[in-house]
Structures are given as structure tokens and as C-alpha cells.
Design an enzyme around this catalytic site. Structure first.
Site, mmCIF file in Angstrom:
data_model
loop_
_atom_site.group_PDB
_atom_site.id
_atom_site.type_symbol
_atom_site.label_atom_id
_atom_site.label_comp_id
_atom_site.label_asym_id
_atom_site.label_seq_id
_atom_site.Cartn_x
_atom_site.Cartn_y
_atom_site.Cartn_z
ATOM 1 N N GLY A 98 4.088 4.539 -2.423
ATOM 2 C CA GLY A 98 5.103 3.014 -0.923
ATOM 3 C C GLY A 98 6.496 2.603 -1.936
ATOM 4 O O GLY A 98 6.414 2.800 -2.699
ATOM 5 N N ARG A 144 3.670 10.575 -1.342
ATOM 6 C CA ARG A 144 2.271 10.084 -2.198
ATOM 7 C C ARG A 144 1.963 11.768 -2.353
ATOM 8 O O ARG A 144 1.767 12.836 -1.094
ATOM 9 C CB ARG A 144 1.312 9.535 -1.296
ATOM 10 N N ASP A 176 1.205 1.944 -8.878
ATOM 11 C CA ASP A 176 -0.091 1.807 -9.601
ATOM 12 C C ASP A 176 -0.364 4.022 -9.906
ATOM 13 O O ASP A 176 -0.242 3.881 -10.346
ATOM 14 C CB ASP A 176 -1.591 1.618 -8.426
ATOM 15 N N SER A 183 1.506 6.362 -8.939
ATOM 16 C CA SER A 183 2.759 6.652 -9.892
ATOM 17 C C SER A 183 2.268 5.808 -11.669
ATOM 18 O O SER A 183 2.700 7.349 -11.672
ATOM 19 C CB SER A 183 3.974 6.570 -9.245
ATOM 20 N N THR A 234 6.519 -1.550 -6.670
ATOM 21 C CA THR A 234 5.883 -2.278 -5.080
ATOM 22 C C THR A 234 5.740 -3.258 -4.980
ATOM 23 O O THR A 234 5.139 -4.355 -5.444
ATOM 24 C CB THR A 234 4.201 -1.405 -5.916
ATOM 25 N N ASP A 254 3.557 -4.885 -3.958
ATOM 26 C CA ASP A 254 1.835 -5.047 -3.779
ATOM 27 C C ASP A 254 1.308 -6.442 -4.713
ATOM 28 O O ASP A 254 0.251 -6.220 -5.109
ATOM 29 C CB ASP A 254 0.621 -4.091 -4.145
ATOM 30 N N ASP A 284 0.814 -5.151 -8.156
ATOM 31 C CA ASP A 284 -0.565 -4.673 -8.551
ATOM 32 C C ASP A 284 -0.434 -4.063 -9.703
ATOM 33 O O ASP A 284 -1.739 -3.079 -10.132
ATOM 34 C CB ASP A 284 -1.595 -4.209 -7.624
ATOM 35 N N MET A 303 0.138 -6.931 4.055
ATOM 36 C CA MET A 303 0.541 -5.925 3.313
ATOM 37 C C MET A 303 -0.554 -6.280 2.083
ATOM 38 O O MET A 303 -0.016 -7.190 0.807
ATOM 39 C CB MET A 303 1.877 -5.051 3.160
ATOM 40 N N ARG A 346 -2.392 -3.809 -0.083
ATOM 41 C CA ARG A 346 -3.474 -2.711 -0.807
ATOM 42 C C ARG A 346 -5.302 -3.730 -0.825
ATOM 43 O O ARG A 346 -5.615 -4.894 -0.465
ATOM 44 C CB ARG A 346 -3.179 -1.784 -1.884
ATOM 45 N N GLU A 395 -4.213 -7.204 3.473
ATOM 46 C CA GLU A 395 -5.053 -5.967 4.159
ATOM 47 C C GLU A 395 -5.817 -5.424 2.999
ATOM 48 O O GLU A 395 -6.398 -5.014 3.893
ATOM 49 C CB GLU A 395 -3.541 -5.116 3.336
HETATM 50 O O1 F6P Z 1 1.562 0.195 -1.750
HETATM 51 C C1 F6P Z 1 2.277 -0.394 -1.029
HETATM 52 C C2 F6P Z 1 1.470 -0.704 0.807
HETATM 53 O O2 F6P Z 1 2.421 -0.743 1.606
HETATM 54 C C3 F6P Z 1 0.091 -0.906 0.719
HETATM 55 O O3 F6P Z 1 0.992 -2.648 0.680
HETATM 56 C C4 F6P Z 1 -0.311 -0.466 0.874
HETATM 57 O O4 F6P Z 1 -1.585 -0.420 1.085
HETATM 58 C C5 F6P Z 1 -0.110 0.574 1.253
HETATM 59 O O5 F6P Z 1 1.179 1.070 0.761
HETATM 60 C C6 F6P Z 1 0.435 1.646 2.438
HETATM 61 O O6 F6P Z 1 1.024 3.057 2.587
HETATM 62 P P1 F6P Z 1 1.243 4.441 3.228
HETATM 63 O O7 F6P Z 1 2.619 3.562 3.174
HETATM 64 O O8 F6P Z 1 1.104 5.555 2.459
HETATM 65 O O9 F6P Z 1 0.356 3.954 4.491
#
Ligand code: F6P
Length: 297
Positions: free
Chosen positions: A24, A85, A116, A118, A138, A140, A142, A182, A184, A236
Site C-alpha cells: 500500500g 501487491r 510488512d 515487503s 506504511t 499502518d 505495523d 484503516m 489492516r 479496520e
Molecule cells: O497497508 C495499508 C493499507 O491501507 C491497510 O490499512 C489496508 O488494510 C490495506 O492497505 C488496503 O489494501 P489495498 O490497497 O490492497 O486495498
């Protein structure tokens, strides 16, 4: 930052590095790319920009970068290198192919900017002999090995402002609002916004026990005391905000709405904090590559 050591090779300096952004996108990734490119070029390295993360690496979607190619990007959200991704990197042959492509193109070390997943990819590539330095990028927050991830601060501030707006309308209508942010599987954005926005309830996957009746009881209690505005920040990773809103409304008689803030949290110009951290991490990431021999110490 993560340093993943590749195979031990002869003691000469790295001449060519690759840089990519993956997973992301996060505000501040551009500032990190800029710092990587400028530090590396200044040190006499050739820098290959790899588009669309690991997918672009596997497809050899490359562009040579100069100090000019990263001009006027420090303030821009998103990533000029694009991101993706990459499912192929989850299979054993993906990282092996990535390392082979690096060698074929003379890329002796990689700088990966991402979260994570990556980091996992970076580690797997290093097992096939390529040195990789990973920068945490990121929203997140995380990445286990880091206290900070680029983009978190901007996302927090964007979410906080959005929640303030929902709060205004919620207060006018005397409603209960569930606002989903958001993150994750991590509850950091929810926790920080919950505090900064003065929420009545903060639900994070690390702690939430799914005792919804307890939340309903607390709302009913506050309503009895005359409270008209109820803000619930939901992560989320807990999810189901729409379902929750319906159940709370049915149980309390209080008009309840769910708002899922979504992707606006990932966009926008990075905050000062994100720009500075990204710049420092980008410059620092290149140091162990060019100051030390091919084998990272
Ligand atoms: O990792 C960042 C993030 O925005 C998370 O908070 C969320 O779960 C995910 O990416 C959403 O991913 P995508 O862009 O693949 O929908």
C-alpha cells in the site's frame, strides 16, 4: 530499518542499487525515494528505479534515476515509482527469480520501501544472495522491527480531520457515529484517532473482546445521563461497522451511522514528520550499501 544480508562476496564497493516501493502506498514514500537516489548518486552509485514494486522487478520494469528525476517530489503523496501487491513473491520461485533478475541487470543491492509484506519479500530475496535494505513505509505502523513507519503521521492527521467533520454533523443530528479507520490487523490509527478525537469508544483488534452488549449498555447509560453525541472509532481489523451501526440503533433507539473513511487516509501531501523521517531513513538506507563492501556488515 531492516538490513537483510545477502551472500558474502569480494570486498569491493557496490556500484549499482535498485530502489522500489511496494504494498500500500504511504505519504512520504516519495521523500524516501528522493533521499535514496540523491544519497546514492552523490556517493557515485548508479540508481535503478524499479516501477510497481516486486511486480516491476520480476518484469524488469526499470528506469535509471538521477538527482533530477526526484526533483519536486518531497511534498507529493503516493509514489512516483508506483506500487503493487505481488502474488508471485509469495511463492518460493518469486524471490529466487527476483535475485536472478537483479544479478542479470547488475543490481548489486536493493532498497525496498514498504510494509510488512515487503519486508518478508526483502528477506526472501536476501536468501538468494542479494543485499537488501528495507525502509518501513506504511500508514499502518505495523512493522515489527520499527517504532515508526513513514506515512503513519499523515494518515493519522487526515483521519483525525475527517473524524472532526463527522463529529460536527453527528452532533447536529444527535446521533451515534461509528467511524472506521484503516490499519489492516493493527489498531494504531484507531487508537491515536480515538484519543485525539475524544471518542467514547475505541475498538482495536489487539484488545476488542466482541462484547457488543457492553458497548450498547454504555451508550444507553450515557444517553440516560443526557449525552447526545457518541463517537465510536473502529479499526479496520475489527470491521463490520455497518452491521454494528444497525445493531446499536436497534438496541438503543439512537440514530446510528457508520462512516468508513477508506483510501483518503493513504493520500495527500506528507506531514513534516513524515518528510523528515523519510528523508533521514532514505539517506541512512544507502550508507551501509556504499560505505561498506558488497557484503553488508
Ligand atoms: O497497508 C495499508 C493499507 O491501507 C491497510 O490499512 C489496508 O488494510 C490495506 O492497505 C488496503 O489494501 P489495498 O490497497 O490492497 O486495498
Amino acid at each position: 530499518m531492516g538490513i537483510f544480508k545477502g551472500k558474502k562476496t569480494e570486498e569491493t564497493k557496490v556500484k549499482t542499487i535498485g530502489v522500489l516501493t511496494s504494498g500500500g502506498d504511504a505519504p512520504g514514500m516519495n521523500a524516501a525515494v528522493r533521499a535514496v537516489v540523491r544519497t546514492a548518486v552523490h556517493a557515485g552509485c548508479k540508481v535503478i528505479g524499479i516501477r510497481r514494486g516486486y511486480s516491476g522487478l520480476l518484469e524488469e520494469d526499470f528506469t535509471e534515476m538521477t538527482t533530477r528525476s526526484v526533483a519536486d517530489i518531497i511534498q507529493r503523496g503516493g509514489t512516483i515509482l508506483y506500487t503493487a501487491r505481488c502474488a508471485e513473491m509469495m511463492r518460493p520461485e518469486g524471490p529466487e527469480k527476483a535475485a536472478y533478475i537483479c544479478r542479470k541487470n547488475g543490481i548489486e543491492a536493493l532498497v525496498v520501501i514498504g510494509g510488512d509484506g515487503s519486508y518478508r519479500g526483502a528477506y526472501e530475496i536476501s536468501k538468494h544472495g542479494i543485499n537488501v535494505v528495507a525502509i518501513p513505509g506504511t500508514i499502518d505502523l505495523d512493522v515489527a522491527s520499527s517504532d515508526y513507519t513513514i506515512g503513519f503521521d499523515t494518515a493519522l492527521n487526515t483521519a483525525m480531520e475527517a473524524i472532526d467533520r463527522v463529529r460536527d454533523t453527528s452532533a447536529s443530528h444527535e446521533r451515534c457515529s461509528i467511524i472506521e479507520v484503516m490499519g489492516r490487523k493493527a489498531g494504531h490509527i484507531a487508537l491515536w484517532c480515538g484519543i485525539a478525537n475524544g471518542a467514547e469508544e475505541i475498538l482495536v483488534p489487539e484488545r476488542y473482546d466482541y462484547e457488543e452488549q457492553a458497548i450498547i449498555d454504555r451508550i444507553a447509560e450515557r444517553k440516560k445521563l443526557g449525552k447526545k453525541l457518541h463517537i465510536i472509532i473502529n479499526a479496520e481489523g475489527v470491521g463490520d461497522s455497518n452491521g454494528m451501526a444497525k445493531r446499536i440503533e436497534a438496541a438503543t433507539g439512537l440514530e446510528t451511522r457508520a462512516t468508513i473513511i477508506g483510501y483518503i487516509q493513504r493520500g495527500g501531501s506528507p506531514t513534516c514528520r513524515d518528510r523528515v523521517f523519510a528523508s533521514a531513513m532514505g539517506a541512512r538506507a544507502v550508507e551501509p550499501i556504499w560505505t561498506s563492501p558488497r557484503r553488508l556488515r
